[in-house]
Design a protein around this motif. Structure first.
Motif, PDB file in Angstrom:
ATOM      1  N   SER A  30       0.847  -1.190   0.000  1.00 33.40           N
ATOM      2  CA  SER A  30       0.000   0.000   0.000  1.00 33.40           C
ATOM      3  C   SER A  30       0.880   1.236   0.000  1.00 33.40           C
ATOM      4  O   SER A  30       2.039   1.196   0.426  1.00 33.40           O
ATOM      5  CB  SER A  30      -0.932   0.023   1.214  1.00 33.40           C
ATOM      6  N   ILE A  31       0.319   2.323  -0.495  1.00 32.48           N
ATOM      7  CA  ILE A  31       1.026   3.603  -0.530  1.00 32.48           C
ATOM      8  C   ILE A  31       0.456   4.505   0.541  1.00 32.48           C
ATOM      9  O   ILE A  31      -0.768   4.627   0.668  1.00 32.48           O
ATOM     10  CB  ILE A  31       0.916   4.258  -1.911  1.00 32.48           C
ATOM     11  N   ASN A  32       1.327   5.126   1.285  1.00 30.73           N
ATOM     12  CA  ASN A  32       0.903   6.048   2.333  1.00 30.73           C
ATOM     13  C   ASN A  32       0.965   7.478   1.782  1.00 30.73           C
ATOM     14  O   ASN A  32       0.155   7.885   0.969  1.00 30.73           O
ATOM     15  CB  ASN A  32       1.749   5.856   3.576  1.00 30.73           C
ATOM     16  N   ASP A  33       1.939   8.245   2.197  1.00 31.14           N
ATOM     17  CA  ASP A  33       2.059   9.616   1.726  1.00 31.14           C
ATOM     18  C   ASP A  33       2.743   9.683   0.370  1.00 31.14           C
ATOM     19  O   ASP A  33       3.666   8.920   0.080  1.00 31.14           O
ATOM     20  CB  ASP A  33       2.880  10.460   2.718  1.00 31.14           C
ATOM     21  N   MET A  34       2.278  10.619  -0.450  1.00 32.15           N
ATOM     22  CA  MET A  34       2.965  10.965  -1.700  1.00 32.15           C
ATOM     23  C   MET A  34       3.167  12.475  -1.687  1.00 32.15           C
ATOM     24  O   MET A  34       2.236  13.217  -1.330  1.00 32.15           O
ATOM     25  CB  MET A  34       2.157  10.553  -2.926  1.00 32.15           C
ATOM     26  N   GLY A  35       4.352  12.903  -2.077  1.00 32.58           N
ATOM     27  CA  GLY A  35       4.598  14.330  -1.978  1.00 32.58           C
ATOM     28  C   GLY A  35       5.683  14.820  -2.902  1.00 32.58           C
ATOM     29  O   GLY A  35       6.271  14.050  -3.668  1.00 32.58           O
ATOM     30  N   TRP A  36       5.913  16.120  -2.809  1.00 36.47           N
ATOM     31  CA  TRP A  36       6.921  16.794  -3.619  1.00 36.47           C
ATOM     32  C   TRP A  36       7.827  17.629  -2.715  1.00 36.47           C
ATOM     33  O   TRP A  36       7.349  18.313  -1.807  1.00 36.47           O
ATOM     34  CB  TRP A  36       6.256  17.707  -4.654  1.00 36.47           C
TER      35      TRP A  36
END
Length: 120
Positions: A30-36
């Motif tokens: 699973s993917i939690n946080d995605m960011g830049w």
């Protein structure tokens, strides 16, 4: 192993817009946080925007009202819509992904970086 592929950087005049994309592929539970994040030479990498799996967002004060982060969970892709760009937004922008493996271990991956240059 998870790979991140970024796209969308480039050269734009002040006041213009760009849209960055970052697609994740590979094996994960699973993917939690995605960011830049972004970084300029001689300075530390700094948070630009992040979105949790539940949709909660956090922005750097310097980009609030101008940048919008979004994600397509079906495509495992995160976007950064940047408007009203300023020369001080010039930096290498890095995608960041926090995910869980099938053994429930937490990992963090970084994209290769994409250059954004804003001319005055």
């Amino acid at each position: 192993q998870v790979q991140l592929v970024e796209s969308g950087g480039g050269l734009v005049q002040a006041g213009g817009s760009l849209r960055l994309s970052c697609a994740a592929s590979g094996s994960f539970f699973s993917i939690n946080d995605m960011g830049w994040y972004r970084q300029v030479p001689g300075k530390q990498r700094e948070l630009v925007a992040v979105m949790s799996s539940g949709g909660t967002t956090n922005y750097a004060d310097s980009v609030k009202g101008r940048f919008t982060i979004s994600r397509d969970n079906a495509k495992n892709t995160v976007y950064l819509q940047m408007t009203s760009l300023k020369p001080e937004d010039t930096a290498v922008y890095y995608c960041n992904l926090q995910y869980y493996s099938s053994s429930y271990r937490r990992y963090t991956n970084w994209g290769q970086g994409t250059q954004v240059t804003v001319s005055s």
